[in-house]
Design an enzyme around this catalytic site. Structure first.
Site, PDB file in Angstrom:
ATOM      1  N   LYS A 184       0.813  -1.214   0.000  1.00 61.89           N
ATOM      2  CA  LYS A 184       0.000   0.000   0.000  1.00 61.89           C
ATOM      3  C   LYS A 184       0.847   1.265   0.000  1.00 61.89           C
ATOM      4  CE  LYS A 184      -4.189  -1.777   2.250  1.00 61.89           C
ATOM      5  NZ  LYS A 184      -3.802  -3.175   2.476  1.00 61.89           N
TER       6      LYS A 184
ATOM      7  N   GLU B 232      -3.807   6.382   7.647  1.00 56.23           N
ATOM      8  CA  GLU B 232      -4.683   7.140   6.761  1.00 56.23           C
ATOM      9  C   GLU B 232      -5.750   7.843   7.583  1.00 56.23           C
ATOM     10  OE1 GLU B 232      -4.605   4.483   2.635  1.00 56.23           O
ATOM     11  OE2 GLU B 232      -6.354   4.423   3.958  1.00 56.23           O
TER      12      GLU B 232
ATOM     13  N   HIS C 178     -14.570  -4.583   8.304  1.00 55.60           N
ATOM     14  CA  HIS C 178     -13.890  -4.396   7.018  1.00 55.60           C
ATOM     15  C   HIS C 178     -14.082  -5.585   6.085  1.00 55.60           C
ATOM     16  CE1 HIS C 178     -12.148  -1.039   9.157  1.00 55.60           C
ATOM     17  NE2 HIS C 178     -11.571  -1.850  10.014  1.00 55.60           N
TER      18      HIS C 178
ATOM     19  N   ARG D 194      -6.407  -8.901  -8.940  1.00 59.84           N
ATOM     20  CA  ARG D 194      -7.045 -10.207  -9.128  1.00 59.84           C
ATOM     21  C   ARG D 194      -8.516  -9.990  -9.412  1.00 59.84           C
ATOM     22  NH1 ARG D 194     -10.037 -10.251  -4.521  1.00 59.84           N
ATOM     23  NH2 ARG D 194      -9.093  -9.449  -2.613  1.00 59.84           N
TER      24      ARG D 194
END
Length: 685
Positions: free
Chosen positions: A136, A220, A255, A312
């Site tokens: 990330k 973040e 999540h 993917r």
């Protein structure tokens, strides 16, 4: 075909060579995605190879393949995550291509490289592209350089607590701590206040290291009331990249996505074009080949920010297939064989609306606890597309993901798709394993979802308002369960009664569900086809209800249908099919989207309940990830004692009260079954 545009400078990432036609594809995965890939491959005349762990030897997908081969033990690291074992399977079966599905090794660049070096075609993006987008922190640098807006945060190399705490103060709270090397919610923590940051960093590092082999984190800004919106992209090896619209995946818990839909209710044509252009720009930045998903957060003001790219196929690809009419797995196979994309961007058209619900083995009222068990009955609905890997008589294993099936409905409008999905969920019967099916129905019928107004915080807020609570059974359900529980003996008794001209018989049973219990008396008819009368008494509140139950009786057979009538409940007059199974002293009954489980007591026996105060047992079947105490330790109520892991989820067993730790019966990495003794805690004298 007109190219969608030339590739810009690719940050050193080259399009991979070696694309070529192939005739035998090995699916390096299991369950519903393995079946999904093999179904399309066979339609294209491509032979299929299934790989399986010791736990999956009898799974349906294995029998669907042309060839099949074992790759190791039940644990993922011994089988589906074992690169050497899968490469050996490629050579052993003569496969000349590999499709990784999703999960496991699907986004592992080393695996992709190993497949290519073994001489097989890799059905996915290049190893270089996987590496570029797999971290990330590095992905955000690439995206910023490509002009893609990113969530404000910190993705630097300095991983010290001091630096992360300083950067967190700069970013502001609330914020997200995320594993840089992975996804799927692993290693992700929401931090509301500075006092909780240190613990979040510690736990996120540990989970990230265990799941992805890296403890690197990023920070973040937590965007409140934002939507999780993702864009499906496709690229070929000839420089063409297109997008296939967006999906809204905002309905999440921990999540983990629960319900996805396309298109997003909050996206208009102008915003769709902007999102699509951003996603295509992101894919071109790494010369992307194959199927990929660019995931974003969409703020209430319409601004969107890049989060990550999944290199993917996604679990939720079916909703995009429904609104575009394209077979995305077929596209993957064609592109890997060196073909051009089937359409240009201008030729992509969207029709109607599609919604997908994930059927997951979990106990929602019990805190979304992962569940295992044997599939006793499985009847998927024919009202919608149901992708699954289930079969009656086979277990749901604790070693793999807890998602059991996907139910996908398509309609001319969003409301039509929503109603069709709700009908399909009510019609899909699964007995033997507790699932989130009733919860999914409540979500679909919630006013916020009907209005298309859900953000990523919806589920957590709604749980506080009772969304996770399952209502108790009504008189009709209890009475039907009692008749079915007594049915086998009852049908014989009816026949004997009629043959001997005796008066109607009456039998008594006690049903239990959790802490509740009911006594039911069933009066059998003297003539077949007349009413059986069930008298229900709920002992805890002393309520008595008369319910008439009409049963179709065949000599020696268990009743298969019931008609319910009562002065206290209103039930449709049509005959109601009873999908049920008796498993020992347990009756499983399916009704309108919910599986009921009743323990059937022999009224001649007394149930003795052990006093388990201070006796801590495993709440689920899984691995003991950590034991935080030793014998003799003094603990406080609520203190974490044991961490258990199953189906990619962690559960913390805490101290029930202040006390002292007694005998500890497990150790780290032990595999234990639900109900296994973990340890004892003794209260002070």
């Amino acid at each position: 075909m007109t190219p969608c545009g030339a590739n810009p400078v690719s940050q050193g990432v080259d399009i991979r060579p070696g694309q070529r036609p192939f005739g035998r594809v090995l699916v390096a995965n299991r369950g519903e995605i393995a079946s999904r890939v093999m179904r399309t491959a066979r339609l294209k005349g491509i032979e299929t190879v299934a790989v399986y762990s010791d736990a999956d030897r009898e799974s349906p997908y294995v029998g669907e393949a042309d060839l099949r081969t074992g790759i190791g033990g039940v644990l993922p690291r011994d089988s589906y995550l074992n690169i050497e074992a899968i490469i050996a399977a490629i050579r052993r079966t003569g496969a000349d291509a590999v499709h990784p599905g999703y999960g496991f090794l699907a986004e592992n660049a080393d695996f992709a490289q190993a497949v290519i070096e073994a001489g097989a075609v890799w059905i996915g993006p290049s190893p270089q592209a996987i590496r570029a987008m797999g971290n990330k922190a590095r992905a955000k640098v690439l995206m910023r350089d490509a002009g893609v807006p990113c969530i404000p945060g910190y993705d630097g190399a300095d991983q010290s607590d001091a630096t992360l705490e300083s950067e967190a103060a700069r970013i502001g709270y609330p914020l997200m701590v995320k594993a840089a090397a992975g996804g799927g919610g692993r290693g992700m923590r929401l931090v509301q206040e500075p006092v909780h940051l240190s613990a979040a960093l510690k736990s996120a590092r540990a989970e990230s290291l265990a799941a992805f082999g890296s403890a690197e984190l990023i920070l973040e800004r937590a965007m409140e009331q934002a939507r999780h919106v993702e864009v499906q992209v496709f690229g070929d090896a000839h420089g063409h990249v297109i997008h296939l619209g967006e999906r809204d995946c905002s309905l999440q818990r921990r999540h983990q996505k629960l319900i996805e839909e396309s298109p997003c209710p909050a996206v208009d044509a102008f915003l769709r074009e902007a999102l699509g252009q951003m996603a295509v720009r992101a894919a071109r930045a790494v010369n992307y080949v194959g199927a990929g998903t660019v995931e974003c957060l969409l703020a209430p003001d319409g601004q969107f920010y890049f989060m990550e790219m999944n290199t993917r196929l996604q679990v939720e690809h079916a909703v995009t297939e429904a609104v575009t009419g394209f077979d995305l797995v077929g596209w993957q196979l064609d592109i890997a064989a060196g073909q051009h994309l089937a359409v240009t961007q201008e030729q992509v058209q969207f029709t109607g609306h599609a919604i997908e619900a994930r059927l997951i083995a979990e106990d929602v009222p019990g805190g979304f606890m992962p569940q295992t068990g044997n599939v006793l009955r499985w009847r998927p609905s024919d009202l919608a597309r149901v992708d699954h890997g289930l079969a009656e008589g086979l277990p749901v294993s604790p070693f793999y993901d807890s998602m059991l099936a996907k139910v996908i409905a398509h309609g001319a409008t969003r409301e039509q798709a929503r109603r069709k999905l709700a009908l399909a969920l009510r019609d899909t019967a699964l007995l033997g394993v507790k699932t989130n099916q009733p919860f999914l129905l409540r979500c679909l019928e919630h006013p916020a979802f009907i209005a298309g107004a859900c953000d990523t915080g919806f589920v957590d807020r709604a749980i506080g308002q009772g969304l996770a609570a399952d209502p108790p059974p009504d008189a009709g359900i209890i009475s039907r369960a009692a008749v079915l529980a007594l049915g086998g003996a009852a049908s014989g008794a009816v026949q004997g009664s009629m043959e001997r001209g005796l008066a109607p018989l009456e039998a008594h049973t006690r049903l239990r569900a959790g802490d509740d219990h009911w006594d039911v008396w069933v009066r059998y008819p003297q003539v077949a086809g007349t009413h059986w009368t069930a008298r229900l008494q709920a002992l805890d509140v002393e309520v008595e209800v008369e319910v008439e139950v009409e049963v179709e009786v065949d000599a020696g057979a268990i009743p298969s249908k019931t008609r319910l009538q009562s002065r206290d409940i209103e039930v449709d007059a049509d005959v109601i099919p009873s999908i049920y199974v008796r498993d020992g002293q347990t009756l499983h009954l399916f009704d309108a989207g919910r599986a009921w489980r009743f323990d059937v007591d022999d009224p001649r026996l007394r149930q003795v309940r052990a006093n388990v105060s201070g006796v801590l047992k495993a709440p689920l079947t899984g691995r003991v990830a950590a034991v935080h105490v030793t014998t003799g330790d003094t603990v406080s109520q609520g203190q974490p004692l044991v961490v258990m892991e199953a189906m990619k989820m962690e559960h913390i067993v805490t101290a029930p009260f202040d006390g002292t730790v007694g005998k500890i019966s497990v150790a780290q990495n032990d595999q234990v079954r639900s109900g296994t003794l973990l340890m004892t805690v003794t209260a002070p004298a």
